[in-house]
Design a protein around this motif. Structure first.
Motif, short mmCIF file in Angstrom:
data_model
loop_
_atom_site.label_atom_id
_atom_site.label_comp_id
_atom_site.label_asym_id
_atom_site.label_seq_id
_atom_site.Cartn_x
_atom_site.Cartn_y
_atom_site.Cartn_z
N GLN A 1 0.82 -1.21 0.00
CA GLN A 1 0.00 0.00 0.00
C GLN A 1 0.85 1.26 0.00
O GLN A 1 0.49 2.27 -0.61
N LEU A 2 1.99 1.22 0.69
CA LEU A 2 2.85 2.41 0.76
C LEU A 2 3.63 2.65 -0.53
O LEU A 2 3.80 3.80 -0.96
N LEU A 3 4.08 1.58 -1.17
CA LEU A 3 4.99 1.72 -2.30
C LEU A 3 4.29 1.65 -3.65
O LEU A 3 4.87 2.03 -4.66
N GLU A 4 3.06 1.16 -3.68
CA GLU A 4 2.36 1.01 -4.95
C GLU A 4 2.14 2.38 -5.59
O GLU A 4 1.58 3.28 -4.99
N ASP A 5 2.58 2.53 -6.82
CA ASP A 5 2.45 3.78 -7.58
C ASP A 5 3.10 4.96 -6.88
O ASP A 5 2.71 6.11 -7.09
N PHE A 6 4.12 4.70 -6.05
CA PHE A 6 4.78 5.79 -5.34
C PHE A 6 5.45 6.75 -6.31
O PHE A 6 5.55 7.95 -6.04
N ASP A 7 5.91 6.23 -7.46
CA ASP A 7 6.58 7.09 -8.43
C ASP A 7 5.62 8.11 -9.04
O ASP A 7 6.07 9.12 -9.60
N LYS A 8 4.31 7.88 -8.92
CA LYS A 8 3.32 8.84 -9.44
C LYS A 8 2.78 9.75 -8.36
O LYS A 8 1.84 10.50 -8.59
N ARG A 9 3.37 9.69 -7.21
CA ARG A 9 2.84 10.44 -6.06
C ARG A 9 2.95 11.95 -6.29
O ARG A 9 3.95 12.46 -6.74
N TYR A 10 1.86 12.63 -5.93
CA TYR A 10 1.85 14.10 -6.00
C TYR A 10 2.49 14.64 -4.73
O TYR A 10 2.13 14.25 -3.61
N THR A 11 3.44 15.56 -4.87
CA THR A 11 4.19 16.06 -3.72
C THR A 11 4.08 17.57 -3.56
O THR A 11 4.90 18.19 -2.90
N GLY A 12 3.06 18.16 -4.15
CA GLY A 12 2.91 19.60 -4.04
C GLY A 12 1.95 20.02 -2.95
O GLY A 12 1.68 19.27 -2.00
N ASN A 13 1.38 21.21 -3.09
CA ASN A 13 0.45 21.76 -2.10
C ASN A 13 -0.88 21.05 -2.15
O ASN A 13 -1.29 20.50 -3.17
N ASP A 14 -1.59 21.10 -1.03
CA ASP A 14 -2.92 20.52 -0.92
C ASP A 14 -3.93 21.59 -1.34
O ASP A 14 -4.06 22.61 -0.68
N TYR A 15 -4.65 21.32 -2.43
CA TYR A 15 -5.61 22.29 -2.93
C TYR A 15 -7.05 21.85 -2.66
O TYR A 15 -7.94 22.18 -3.43
N SER A 16 -7.26 21.11 -1.59
CA SER A 16 -8.62 20.82 -1.18
C SER A 16 -9.29 22.12 -0.79
O SER A 16 -8.64 23.10 -0.43
N VAL A 17 -10.61 22.14 -0.85
CA VAL A 17 -11.34 23.38 -0.57
C VAL A 17 -11.12 23.81 0.87
O VAL A 17 -11.20 23.02 1.80
N LYS A 18 -10.82 25.09 1.06
CA LYS A 18 -10.59 25.65 2.37
C LYS A 18 -11.76 26.55 2.75
O LYS A 18 -12.29 27.24 1.89
N LYS A 19 -12.13 26.53 3.99
CA LYS A 19 -13.25 27.33 4.46
C LYS A 19 -12.74 28.43 5.38
O LYS A 19 -11.68 28.31 5.98
N GLY A 20 -13.52 29.49 5.48
CA GLY A 20 -13.14 30.59 6.35
C GLY A 20 -12.83 31.84 5.56
O GLY A 20 -12.95 31.88 4.33
N PRO A 21 -12.38 32.88 6.25
CA PRO A 21 -12.14 34.16 5.59
C PRO A 21 -11.02 34.14 4.57
O PRO A 21 -10.98 34.97 3.66
N ASP A 22 -10.08 33.18 4.69
CA ASP A 22 -8.96 33.13 3.75
C ASP A 22 -9.24 32.25 2.54
O ASP A 22 -8.37 32.08 1.69
N ALA A 23 -10.43 31.66 2.47
CA ALA A 23 -10.74 30.78 1.35
C ALA A 23 -10.86 31.57 0.06
O ALA A 23 -11.43 32.66 0.04
N PRO A 24 -10.31 31.07 -1.05
CA PRO A 24 -10.43 31.77 -2.33
C PRO A 24 -11.89 31.76 -2.81
O PRO A 24 -12.65 30.85 -2.46
N GLN A 25 -12.28 32.76 -3.57
CA GLN A 25 -13.65 32.86 -4.07
C GLN A 25 -13.64 33.35 -5.51
O GLN A 25 -12.94 34.30 -5.85
N ILE A 26 -14.43 32.66 -6.35
CA ILE A 26 -14.68 33.15 -7.70
C ILE A 26 -16.18 32.99 -7.97
O ILE A 26 -16.86 32.22 -7.28
N THR A 27 -16.69 33.70 -8.94
CA THR A 27 -18.10 33.63 -9.32
C THR A 27 -18.19 33.22 -10.79
O THR A 27 -17.22 33.35 -11.54
N PRO A 28 -19.36 32.72 -11.23
CA PRO A 28 -19.49 32.26 -12.62
C PRO A 28 -19.12 33.31 -13.66
O PRO A 28 -18.55 32.98 -14.71
N ASP A 29 -19.43 34.59 -13.41
CA ASP A 29 -19.14 35.62 -14.39
C ASP A 29 -17.66 35.94 -14.50
O ASP A 29 -17.24 36.66 -15.41
N MET A 30 -16.83 35.39 -13.57
CA MET A 30 -15.38 35.61 -13.64
C MET A 30 -14.66 34.51 -14.42
O MET A 30 -13.50 34.69 -14.81
#
Length: 543
Positions: free
Chosen positions: A257-286
């Motif tokens: 489980q640890l080594l399977e597809d390890f060479d394809k592992r993503y090692t950057g920032n976590d871009y899961s949705v963040k909540k709160g005042p610092d969360a990014p916001q866009i609207t459909p018209d943008m």
């Protein structure tokens, strides 16, 4: 396993059994001791980040062996606080810290040997970048007064300088045959090593050294080339041995489980949705304006297709929907955005029955109610793209002629297009995307491109600074948190589940097992024996 006459249990740190007097290693002996599963994954991920940094700097145009190449690497190591930077320090005050970093260096190297020994292509990538990393560390050691002599003696690397008499006899030949030596003054204070030419093929092929009677006369300034050649040959042989021994290492499912597809592992920032005042916001018209200025080509292509056909297939909806969610598009705005396009081809009832559920599902409001993560570049590049699909990486999945025409329509300069197409021909898709970012923003990006949302984030920072206007809403900053555990495997398990739930399609990930080992049955479930595991890579050679 037993250490010091008693069984070690629930060890939370790697147990060091030997010291590391030198910052450099040839990795001739596997490490021993106990390592937790968490630390096993952590050190391997950190080394993967280091090797990808070396690859990115190599492809950015920096010339190897030059001081700026080494300095650029170490700037990145220091900025990210990688263990390589700490391991190479010469510090008597923080000896324990340096020793721990060198231990992590030792362990992580052998873990990645297990990951990258499976195929010839993976072995070639690993050997090339490990060799370049060693080259940079050797240069850094020489520059900062490291104990090179101790390293040479410890590893039986005996390169004896020629005598004064021989140097006098060959003086004219050395001046005429050695690169960067054009006069007798340049010979002052220099020493030369006489080695078989087969040990200096890199220098001989570039005509940088005197070649006479089957011997190469290598100046002390090119000692790094001789030592690096030894490192490369040793590592190549060890990787072949590890590959042959790999079938013996498949009894522990935890390691699979640890080594399977390890060479394809993503090692950057976590871009899961963040909540709160610092969360990014866009609207459909943008979205349309952002797509032209700040979206990566993969997402701009999806947006263009949606605007033209007012429909996307499942893979495109999932990829683009998760990207927009992470970019700051709220669920009500997402419903409005997709409805505004799809209603041009269908009635409201069909949209609500067949599509609205999946949009709410992506936002964790239906089904398992999981906050699904957006796709990384590696996930998009390695994904399956069928006929009629608009998703995928344009640099990989598009026909070269179509890609070239698309870049022209995006107003990319001919010079940049040539560079991008050259990178694509060499399968450097993420570097090609980085070059596209630089060409369209007239700036450089040292961090490389690893995620579509990172592309957007860096673009907004460049165009608007840390804060971006939000059309009447409170300005926010697009941010990403560091996460060493976030990977193309772990992060896409969720999105793959979403695909399965929504379309009942099998995952397209490579399921070839990597490697696993038998460990002490009395050991804790969260521990691994390095001695039992990593010494198996020499089993084939010893037998």
């Amino acid at each position: 396993m037993e250490i010091g006459g008693r069984r070690v249990r629930k060890s939370k740190k790697i147990v060091a059994e030997s010291s590391y007097p030198c910052m450099l290693q040839l990795y001739s002996c596997p490490p021993t001791g106990i390592v937790s599963l968490m630390e096993f994954d952590e050190v391997a991920t950190e080394r993967l980040k280091i090797l990808r940094t070396v690859e990115r700097v190599n492809l950015s145009g920096q010339t190897r062996n030059l001081e700026e190449w080494m300095a650029k690497l170490y700037d990145d190591f220091a900025k990210n606080k990688y263990f390589i930077h700490t391991a190479d320090k010469i510090s008597s005050n923080k000896r324990d810290e340096v020793e721990a970093a060198r231990r992590r260096d030792h362990v992580s190297h052998f873990i990645l040997r297990l990951v990258y020994c499976r195929t010839e292509e993976l072995r070639r990538w690993f050997v090339m970048l490990e060799t370049d990393l060693f080259r940079a560390r050797f240069l850094h050691c020489c520059k900062n007064g490291g104990d090179i002599k101790s390293f040479m003696v410890e590893n039986n690397l005996h390169f004896t300088p020629i005598s004064e008499e021989e140097m006098h006899d060959e003086r004219e030949n050395l001046i005429n045959g050695t690169y960067n030596i054009s006069s007798g003054d340049a010979m002052e204070g220099r020493s030369f090593y006489k080695v078989p030419f087969t040990e200096a093929l890199e220098l001989v092929s570039k005509r940088k050294v005197l070649l006479k009677g089957g011997w190469a006369y290598v100046p002390d300034t090119d000692l790094v080339t001789l030592v690096t050649s030894v490192f490369r040959a040793s590592l190549s042989q060890s990787m072949a041995i590890t590959g042959r021994a790999l079938p013996q290492l498949r009894d522990d499912e935890r390691l699979v489980q640890l080594l399977e597809d390890f060479d394809k592992r993503y090692t950057g920032n976590d871009y899961s949705v963040k909540k709160g005042p610092d969360a990014p916001q866009i609207t459909p018209d943008m979205i349309d304006q952002l797509a032209v200025k700040s979206f990566p080509p993969c997402m701009r292509q999806l947006n263009d297709t949606l605007r033209t056909t007012h429909h996307l297939k499942h893979g495109g909806r999932l990829t683009y929907g998760l990207f927009l969610k992470a970019a700051g598009l709220s669920l009500p705005d997402a419903i409005h955005f997709w409805r505004s396009h799809f209603l041009k081809n269908m009635d409201i009832d069909k949209f609500e029955k067949q599509y609205a559920y999946h949009i709410r599902f992506n936002y964790g409001k239906e089904g398992k109610r999981v906050d699904w993560s957006p796709y990384s570049c590696i996930k998009i590049i390695t994904g399956n793209v069928g006929p009629g699909d608009a998703h995928g990486c344009p640099f990989k999945h598009s026909d070269p002629g179509v890609l070239r025409q698309r870049l022209i329509s995006y107003k990319v300069s001919q010079q940049a297009i040539g560079e991008i197409m050259d990178l694509v021909s060499k399968n450097h898709y993420q570097i090609a995307c980085q070059r596209y970012w630089e060409a369209t923003h007239n700036a450089t990006i040292d961090a490389g491109i690893n995620h579509p949302n990172q592309f957007l984030e860096e673009s907004l920072k460049h165009l608007h600074g840390p804060q971006q206007p939000n059309q009447g809403k409170k300005p926010t900053q697009v941010k990403g948190n560091r996460s060493v555990m976030y990977s193309s495997q772990s992060s896409t398990q969720s999105t793959q589940s979403a695909e399965s739930t929504q379309s009942n399609q099998a995952s397209a990930d490579d399921n070839n097992p990597s490697s696993s080992v038998a460990v002490d049955s009395d050991m804790g479930d969260n521990e691994l024996s390095l001695e039992l595991m990593l010494q198996l890579i020499d089993a084939d050679e010893k037998s």
